[in-house]
Design an enzyme around this catalytic site. Structure first.
Site: not given
Length: 890
Positions: A75, A486
Site C-alpha cells: 500500500d 505498526d
C-alpha cells in the site's frame, strides 16, 4: 494486529493508515542561487536491514502464461517481483523520487499473459490532499527493471480504504494493447488501447461507484468514493488477437455491484438478478466451467467488515447461486481473498479477511463451491483443530512474543487477508497477504488428503516498514536500533539477519522516537503509541530487554524522547502532555518550564545536563537537566515543525538542524554555541534529516549525512569536511520515495549510512571507499587457523547474479586480516563487491578484508557480498582458500 495511524503532525488527522504521509509542502522544489558546494559521485551498495515484511500486502498477481512469474503490491512500499531461484522478492519501484513519493503506493498490478515481460502498476497513495500529486500508470517491458510513466488526470489511492479490493488494473488476455483501469473518487472506468501509453475514460460506463466508508470525514480520506473495484476478462469469449468480447467490472455500489460487456467494452449493462446489500471485493472467473465467483463484504476493508457472502454466477445461463461456506447469520466478517486453481478449476478458495479474532479463516472447495472445508475448526470451544502447521522460524517476530488464551493462537494465520492466490502452474503452492507479511505453502494438497499443510513466511526481500527514527550506538551488540510504524521496532545485531523479536515489554504498536546515552550506550529509551498502557520504555542492556516507565497525566502518544549523555536523566515530549523530565528511569516525571508542548527534544551528547528543543521556529536550551528551558535568540530558522536536529557526539553545544518548507526557510543550519546562534550552510537548498557517522581517514570531524537537495539534485548526501563539500551517495535508481524521517551514519564503520523510508524499511548503504581515502585495505593479511565458508546465490537474472559469502573463523586464534580465494568454473566475473575488496584474474577470484572487518575473533564470522555476470551456467565454487589454507564448505 491493528494497523495504527502515524500521520505527520502537520495533518493532525487519524484514519487508520499504514504510516505517515510525508508533508506535502516539503515535496515541492524551490528556486535557488548557484550552489556554493561541489557534488561528486560515489559508488554505494544498498541493502535493507532485514525485517522481512512488516506491512500490509493487499495484492499478489501470478502471470497466467509463464511459470514462477509473480508480483506483489504494497500500500505504501512499492511493488515486487518473485525470484524463484532464491525464493525471495525483488523491489521494483526504488527509483521513485522525492517529488513523486506518492507513487510508492500501488493500488493495482497487472502482468501481461500475452507478453510476460510486460507488467503494469497503477500508482498513487492518497486521493485526498495528503498526496500532492496525481496518480499514474507505470509500464515496463522488462519485468519491472525499468519503467515508463503515463500520468493520469486524477489521484489514485494505494493507501486508501478499499485498497484490498481488485485488481483494478487488467490487460486484455487476447489483445494485450488494451488495458482497463478502475478509478476511485467518481472518476469511472478508464481504457488504454496503446499498451498503457495513454488513457481515456470509458464515458458510457454507467456507474462510477457510490460507496464511501464515512461520509462525515472532512479530511476526504474515509469519505472518498471507492469507485471501480475490479476488472475481469472472460478469455473464453474470444480467440486469437481479437479484443476479448466479454468482461466484468466490479463497482463499489451495494445495489449495483457487477456490470458486464459482451462487445469488447462498446456497451455495458448491470447483470440481472445479482445480490444486493454487499460490495463485491473480488470477481474471479473460471472460464473452463463458466463460473464467475464473487466475494462480498458489507464494508470496503481492509480493516472493517462484519457480514459477507460468496456467490457464483453461471455465465451461460445467468443463474446466481449463493455458495457461501456458512450461514449469513454466523458471519462476523466479510469475504475477500478469492482464487481458483487453474490446474483444477473446480477448486476455489476464499478468506474471511476481516476476522481479526480469534484468527482469519480460509475456506476451500473442490466442487465449485458446492461444499467447503475450513483451515481450522473448533473441536470443543475454545479448542481448535487446524489443517495447517505454522513455521515462522525465518521471521520469529511474527509471534509478537505473545501467549494468548485459546481459541487465539500465535503465530496467527493472519488478518487483513485480502490477497490469496493459488499458483496457476502449481496446485500445491499458495500465497496470501496479511497485515504483516506474505504467508504461503508449497504442500497445499495436504488440505484435501487429510494431512496438514505447512504455512511459512514467503516474504524475504519484501521490506515494508515505515521508519520514524534510527540510532546506531558506538558500542554494544546493537548495530542499529529502529523505531517503526505498526510493529514497534527492532534491535539489529546483524543487518543481514531477521531479528528474533521486535521491542517488547511493552510492545508499542508504533515507536515514535528512541535514543541512547552517548557515553553509556547500554542505556536506551523509546517512546511510542499504545492503545492502553505506558508510552515510554527503558533498557539497560543496549536494547536487548526492556521495562516500562510511567506516564505523566494526559499522555496520548509517544512524541519524542531524549537520553542524557550519561543516561542519568531523560526529557520526554509526549503527545497530549507538555515536555517533562525525570532522573532515573521514569517512575515519576516533572513538568519542564519554558518550552511549549509538542516541541521536538534532543540531548547534548557531551554534557548530561544540557538538552535542546525546537518548536515553531524557536530553538530552546536547558542546562539543568530539562527542568527549565530558555528560548534562543537565534533567528531565521524554519517557522514550521518539519525539523530534525542532532547534537554532535563528543563536543558540547555542536548542533545541526535540518528542515523547513518551500514557502519559507528551508535547509541546514549549524550551531557551535549550544544553540545561541545558527549559521545556514550555503548551497544546501533543502535538508530534512541530519546524522553523523565515523570520520574519514585523516579527518578530524565526524562524517555528516543528510537527505537533502543540494546543487539542484535531491538525494542522500555525505560530507567528510564539516559540510564544505558534499557527495551524493545514492543514484536515480535508489531513491525510495520519501526519506525525510531520520538518517544516521554508523559510528563504527566509515561510509555506512542508515536511511529511513516511508514503506521500504531501513535502507543501509556501504561505500566502495571503505576507508575514506585509503582504500580500506590495510596491510596484506596473513591469517592462520581453520575456516569455513558459506556461499549463497541470493538473486539471479539473465546475465547477472548476486551472492553472499560468510567466512567463519573456526580456529582458536583471532585473525588480524583475511584474504579468501576461489575459482569460478563457468566463466563468471565479479562486477562489484561490498564489505570486501575483490580482484579477479581469469577464473581466480581473491577477496580481501576492508579496514573495519579485518579482525575476526575465533568462533566469529564476517560476511560480504558481490554482484557478477554469467552465461550458460552459474555453478557455485566448490573450494575456498584462506591464504594458503583450505576452508570447509558449509
Amino acid at each position: 494486529m491493528r494497523r495504527t495511524p502515524v500521520l505527520a503532525a502537520v495533518l493532525g488527522l487519524a484514519a487508520g493508515l499504514l504510516a505517515g504521509t510525508p508533508p506535502a509542502l516539503a515535496a515541492r522544489a524551490v528556486e535557488k542561487a548557484a550552489p556554493a558546494v561541489s557534488i561528486a559521485a560515489d559508488t554505494y551498495t544498498w541493502k535493507n536491514a532485514r525485517v522481512d515484511g512488516g506491512g500490509f500486502v493487499p495484492g499478489i498477481v501470478f502471470n497466467r502464461s509463464e511459470k514462477n512469474l509473480a508480483y506483489a503490491r504494497t500500500d505504501i512500499g512499492g511493488a515486487y517481483r518473485w525470484q524463484e531461484a532464491s525464493k525471495s522478492w525483488t523491489p521494483l519501484l526504488d527509483s521513485v523520487g522525492w517529488d513523486r513519493w506518492g507513487h510508492t503506493g500501488v493500488v493495482s498490478l497487472a502482468s501481461d499473459s500475452v507478453a510476460p515481460s510486460k507488467v503494469y502498476a497503477a500508482v498513487g497513495t492518497y486521493t485526498n490532499s495528503w498526496d500532492p500529486g496525481n496518480g499514474a500508470v507505470l509500464r515496463s517491458s522488462d519485468r519491472g527493471a525499468t519503467w515508463l510513466k503515463a500520468d493520469l488526470p486524477f489521484k489514485l489511492g494505494g493507501n486508501m480504504p478499499g485498497r484490498g479490493m481488485g485488481e483494478r488494473l487488467a490487460v486484455d488476455p487476447h489483445k494485450n494493447s488494451v488495458l482497463y483501469l478502475g478509478a476511485p473518487s467518481g472518476k469511472g472506468l478508464w481504457r488504454s488501447t496503446d499498451s498503457g501509453a495513454s488513457w481515456s475514460q470509458v464515458t458510457n460506463f454507467p456507474n462510477v461507484g457510490t460507496y464511501v466508508q464515512d461520509a462525515t470525514d472532512t479530511s476526504g480520506y474515509a469519505s472518498d468514493n471507492q469507485g471501480i473495484a475490479w476488472v475481469t476478462f472472460d478469455e473464453s469469449s474470444s480467440t486469437g488477437t481479437d479484443a476479448t468480447k466479454t468482461l466484468y467490472v466490479g463497482v463499489a455500489d451495494k445495489d449495483n455491484a457487477v456490470y458486464r460487456s459482451t462487445d469488447a467494452g462498446a456497451t455495458w449493462s448491470r447483470i440481472a438478478g445479482q445480490p444486493t446489500g454487499y460490495l463485491a471485493h473480488k470477481g474471479v472467473l473460471d472460464a473452463t466451467n463458466g463460473y464467475l465467483y464473487l466475494a462480498y463484504s458489507d464494508k470496503g476493508g481492509p480493516y472493517d467488515g462484519g457480514k459477507g457472502r460468496i456467490w457464483r454466477y453461471t455465465t451461460a445461463t445467468g443463474a446466481w447461486t449463493d455458495i457461501s461456506p456458512i450461514a449469513e447469520a454466523d458471519t462476523y466478517y466479510g469475504f475477500s481473498g478469492l482464487t481458483v486453481d487453474r490446474q483444477k478449476p473446480g477448486t476455489v478458495m476464499a478468506t474471511a479477511y476481516s476476522s481479526w479474532w480469534p484468527d482469519t479463516q480460509i475456506f476451500r472447495s473442490t466442487d465449485s463451491g458446492g461444499t467447503w472445508t475450513k483451515a481450522w475448526d473448533y473441536t470443543s470451544y475454545p479448542d481448535r483443530s487446524n489443517r495447517f502447521t505454522m513455521d515462522v522460524s525465518s521471521s520469529p517476530w511474527l509471534t509478537w512474543g505473545a501467549n494468548p488464551s485459546p481459541p487465539e493462537q500465535t503465530p496467527k494465520l493472519g488478518w487483513m487477508t485480502e490477497a490469496l492466490e493459488i499458483d496457476p502452474f502449481n496446485s500445491a503452492r499458495m500465497m496470501y497477504g496479511t497485515g504483516a507479511t506474505i504467508y504461503g505453502t508449497e504442500n497445499l494438497g495436504q488440505w484435501d488428503s487429510g494431512g496438514k499443510f505447512t504455512v511459512k513466511p514467503m516474504v524475504r526481500g519484501l521490506e515494508e516498514t515505515a521508519v520514524n527514527d534510527l540510532a546506531a550506538p558506538p558500542s554494544g551488540g546493537a548495530q542499529l536500533l529502529s523505531a517503526l510504524g505498526d510493529i514497534g521496532g527492532f534491535r539489529h545485531t546483524d543487518l543481514t539477519e531477521v531479528p528474533s523479536m521486535m521491542f517488547t515489554s511493552p510492545n508499542f504498536t508504533t515507536t515514535t522516537s528512541l535514543d541512547f546515552a552517548e557515553s553509556d550506550p547500554g542505556i536506551v529509551v523509546r517512546s511510542g503509541n499504545l492503545d492502553s498502557g505506558p508510552h515510554v520504555a527503558f533498557s539497560t542492556d543496549n536494547g536487548a530487554n526492556w521495562f516500562a516507565g510511567t506516564d505523566p497525566s494526559g499522555v496520548s502518544g509517544g512524541g519524542t524522547v531524549a537520553a542524557a549523555s550519561d543516561g542519568s536523566r531523560f526529557v520526554w515530549s509526549p503527545e497530549g502532555a507538555g515536555v517533562h523530565h525525570t532522573t532515573g528511569f521514569g517512575t515519576s516525571w516533572s513538568a519542564s518550564s519554558g518550552i511549549p508542548a509538542g516541541a521536538v527534544v534532543e540531548s547534548d551528547r557531551s554534557d548530561p545536563k544540557t538538552f535542546y528543543g525546537f518548536k515553531s521556529g524557536t530553538f530552546y536550551v536547558s542546562s539543568d537537566g530539562g527542568a527549565t528551558f530558555t528560548a534562543s535568540a537565534a533567528t531565521g530558522l524554519p517557522s514550521g515543525d518539519s525539523v530534525r536536529f542532532k547534537a554532535l557526539p563528543g563536543t558540547k553545544g555542536d548542533v545541526w538542524l535540518a528542515g523547513g518548507a518551500s514557502d519559507g526557510a528551508y535547509g541546514l543550519w549549524h550551531s557551535t554555541d549550544p544553540g545561541a546562534t545558527f549559521t545556514k550552510l550555503p548551497g544546501v537548498e533543502q535538508a530534512d534529516t541530519i546524522g553523523f557517522g565515523k570520520a574519514a581517514t585523516g579527518a578530524s570531524y565526524r562524517t555528516l549525512y543528510t537527505s537533502a537537495k543540494i546543487g539542484g539534485v535531491r538525494g542522500i548526501f555525505r560530507s567528510t569536511d564539516k559540510g564544505a563539500t558534499w557527495t551524493r551517495i545514492n543514484d536515480d535508481a535508489h531513491q525510495w520515495g520519501w526519506t525525510g524521517a531520520a538518517i544516521t551514519g554508523d559510528p563504527r564503520v566509515y561510509g555506512r549510512v542508515y536511511v529511513s523510508t516511508n514503506g521500504r524499511g531501513v535502507i543501509y548503504g556501504d561505500s566502495s571507499d571503505a576507508g575514506g581515502g585509503d582504500g580500506g585495505g590495510g596491510t596484506d593479511p596473513t591469517p592462520a587457523g581453520a575456516c569455513a565458508v558459506t556461499y549463497k546465490i541470493t538473486n539471479q537474472w539473465s546475465g547477472g547474479f548476486q551472492a553472499d559469502v560468510r567466512l567463519t573463523n573456526t580456529g582458536t586464534a583471532a585473525w588480524t586480516g583475511w584474504s579468501l580465494g576461489w575459482s569460478f568454473a563457468d566463466g563468471q566475473r565479479v562486477t562489484q563487491a561490498w564489505n570486501a575488496e575483490p580482484a579477479q584474474s581469469g577464473a581466480a577470484v581473491t577477496t580481501k578484508n576492508v579496514s573495519w572487518n579485518a579482525n575476526v575473533a575465533a568462533g566469529s564470522s564476517v560476511g560480504f557480498g558481490f554482484t557478477g555476470s554469467w552465461s550458460g551456467s552459474n555453478s557455485k565454487p566448490t573450494a575456498f582458500r584462506l591464504g594458503d589454507q583450505s576452508c570447509s564448505v558449509t
